[in-house]
Scaffold this active site. Structure first.
Site, PDB file in Angstrom:
ATOM      1  N   SER A  73     -40.560 -41.260  -8.906  1.00  0.00           N
ATOM      2  CA  SER A  73     -40.322 -41.154  -7.285  1.00  0.00           C
ATOM      3  C   SER A  73     -41.218 -39.966  -6.760  1.00  0.00           C
ATOM      4  O   SER A  73     -41.534 -39.005  -7.580  1.00  0.00           O
ATOM      5  CB  SER A  73     -38.923 -41.276  -7.206  1.00  0.00           C
ATOM      6  OG  SER A  73     -38.138 -42.233  -7.392  1.00  0.00           O
TER       7      SER A  73
HETATM    8  N1  SAH Z   1     -35.834 -41.867 -10.900  1.00  0.00           N
HETATM    9  C1  SAH Z   1     -36.959 -42.713 -11.387  1.00  0.00           C
HETATM   10  C2  SAH Z   1     -37.168 -43.544 -10.702  1.00  0.00           C
HETATM   11  C3  SAH Z   1     -38.071 -44.754 -11.604  1.00  0.00           C
HETATM   12  S1  SAH Z   1     -38.403 -46.160 -10.804  1.00  0.00           S
HETATM   13  C4  SAH Z   1     -38.137 -41.679 -11.541  1.00  0.00           C
HETATM   14  O1  SAH Z   1     -38.354 -40.887 -10.580  1.00  0.00           O
HETATM   15  O2  SAH Z   1     -38.779 -41.328 -12.639  1.00  0.00           O
HETATM   16  C5  SAH Z   1     -36.824 -47.146 -10.911  1.00  0.00           C
HETATM   17  C6  SAH Z   1     -36.421 -47.261 -12.318  1.00  0.00           C
HETATM   18  O3  SAH Z   1     -35.354 -48.137 -12.425  1.00  0.00           O
HETATM   19  C7  SAH Z   1     -37.495 -47.990 -13.211  1.00  0.00           C
HETATM   20  O4  SAH Z   1     -37.660 -47.293 -14.482  1.00  0.00           O
HETATM   21  C8  SAH Z   1     -36.671 -49.497 -13.655  1.00  0.00           C
HETATM   22  O5  SAH Z   1     -37.146 -50.041 -14.934  1.00  0.00           O
HETATM   23  C9  SAH Z   1     -35.190 -49.057 -13.424  1.00  0.00           C
HETATM   24  N2  SAH Z   1     -34.322 -50.106 -13.200  1.00  0.00           N
HETATM   25  C10 SAH Z   1     -34.615 -51.286 -12.526  1.00  0.00           C
HETATM   26  N3  SAH Z   1     -33.750 -51.940 -12.390  1.00  0.00           N
HETATM   27  C11 SAH Z   1     -32.825 -51.534 -13.389  1.00  0.00           C
HETATM   28  C12 SAH Z   1     -31.398 -51.920 -13.697  1.00  0.00           C
HETATM   29  N4  SAH Z   1     -30.925 -53.022 -13.267  1.00  0.00           N
HETATM   30  N5  SAH Z   1     -30.800 -50.960 -14.508  1.00  0.00           N
HETATM   31  C13 SAH Z   1     -31.268 -49.838 -14.753  1.00  0.00           C
HETATM   32  N6  SAH Z   1     -32.510 -49.489 -14.509  1.00  0.00           N
HETATM   33  C14 SAH Z   1     -33.256 -50.287 -13.722  1.00  0.00           C
END
Ligand code: SAH
Length: 223
Positions: A73
């Site tokens: 993010s």
């Molecule tokens: N906070 C993280 C954001 C990553 S993007 C950062 O800044 O690096 C969002 C993440 O949510 C991705 O890694 C994706 O794989 C995960 N995601 C999507 N759906 C999900 C679910 N149902 N359960 C757990 N993780 C999920």
């Protein structure tokens, strides 16, 4: 003689203190007023949470790819969500859904007693774990699974943060929020998301819109 580098800070090039300070200045101009959040963002090495090829861009205020169609993010978003989560006092325990790179996890773990984080993509979770272990952050528990189910074993949580967007607030997450607890998450379809804060009051949930948002969707199942 070898000089000791400051922890996490090589003091050179794009990861230098000046580059980081510029980002902090930008966050504060954009409305991040929590000194606690700014202090954590100033010291955490975001360049260690992206591929080496992207490290030079780690202190720009932008989201960057982390593989599997996912992104780390934008720093502003991380700061805004964290600020919203701790505005009424720091929660003791926080459940994070969507570990991704692990950067937001590390920000939370710097501010609260314990963080539980769930990620559906095994490979992202493994990489995040390596980074968090390397940084010696020990107050974090990670789990591979579908975050829409929450993490019942450790519920209820005083704080819940979701970093991928469901269409609406997942019921299981609302159930796992402690009374008085705060949940911050994006909701809605990809083109029309908003960032909301949900507070669990004595007789129900109160929802407040914080901002418009643009997150990857919360997907079901694991991979
Ligand atoms: N906070 C993280 C954001 C990553 S993007 C950062 O800044 O690096 C969002 C993440 O949510 C991705 O890694 C994706 O794989 C995960 N995601 C999507 N759906 C999900 C679910 N149902 N359960 C757990 N993780 C999920």
């Amino acid at each position: 003689m070898q000089l000791m580098a400051e922890p996490f800070d090589l003091g050179i090039g794009m990861t230098s203190r000046r580059t980081r300070e510029r980002l902090i200045g930008r966050l504060s101009e954009a409305g991040i007023h929590s000194q606690e959040v700014l202090q954590v963002m100033r010291h955490l090495p975001r360049h260690l949470f992206v591929d080496e090829a992207l490290a030079s861009r780690a202190y720009e205020d932008s989201a960057l790819p982390i593989g599997h169609g996912q992104t780390i993010s934008q720093p502003y978003t991380v700061a805004l969500m964290t600020q919203a989560l701790i505005a009424r006092g720091r929660p003791d325990t926080v459940l994070e859904i969507g570990t991704g790179s692990g950067f937001q996890t590390a920000v939370l773990a710097s501010l609260v007693r314990r963080v539980y984080s769930v990620e559906r993509v095994r490979e992202l979770l493994d990489r995040a774990q390596e980074r968090l272990v390397a940084l010696k952050m020990r107050n974090i528990r990670l789990r591979h699974g579908d975050g829409a189910q929450g993490w019942r074993e450790y519920a209820p949580f005083q704080g819940i943060m979701v970093t991928a967007a469901p269409r609406g607030v997942p019921r299981m997450l609302a159930e796992q929020l402690a009374p008085g607890g705060v949940m911050v998450m994006p909701i809605g379809e990809e083109s029309q998301q908003m960032l909301v804060r949900v507070v669990r009051g004595e007789d129900g949930f109160e929802q407040e819109i914080l901002d418009s948002a643009s997150f990857v969707p919360l997907l079901s199942g694991v991979s």
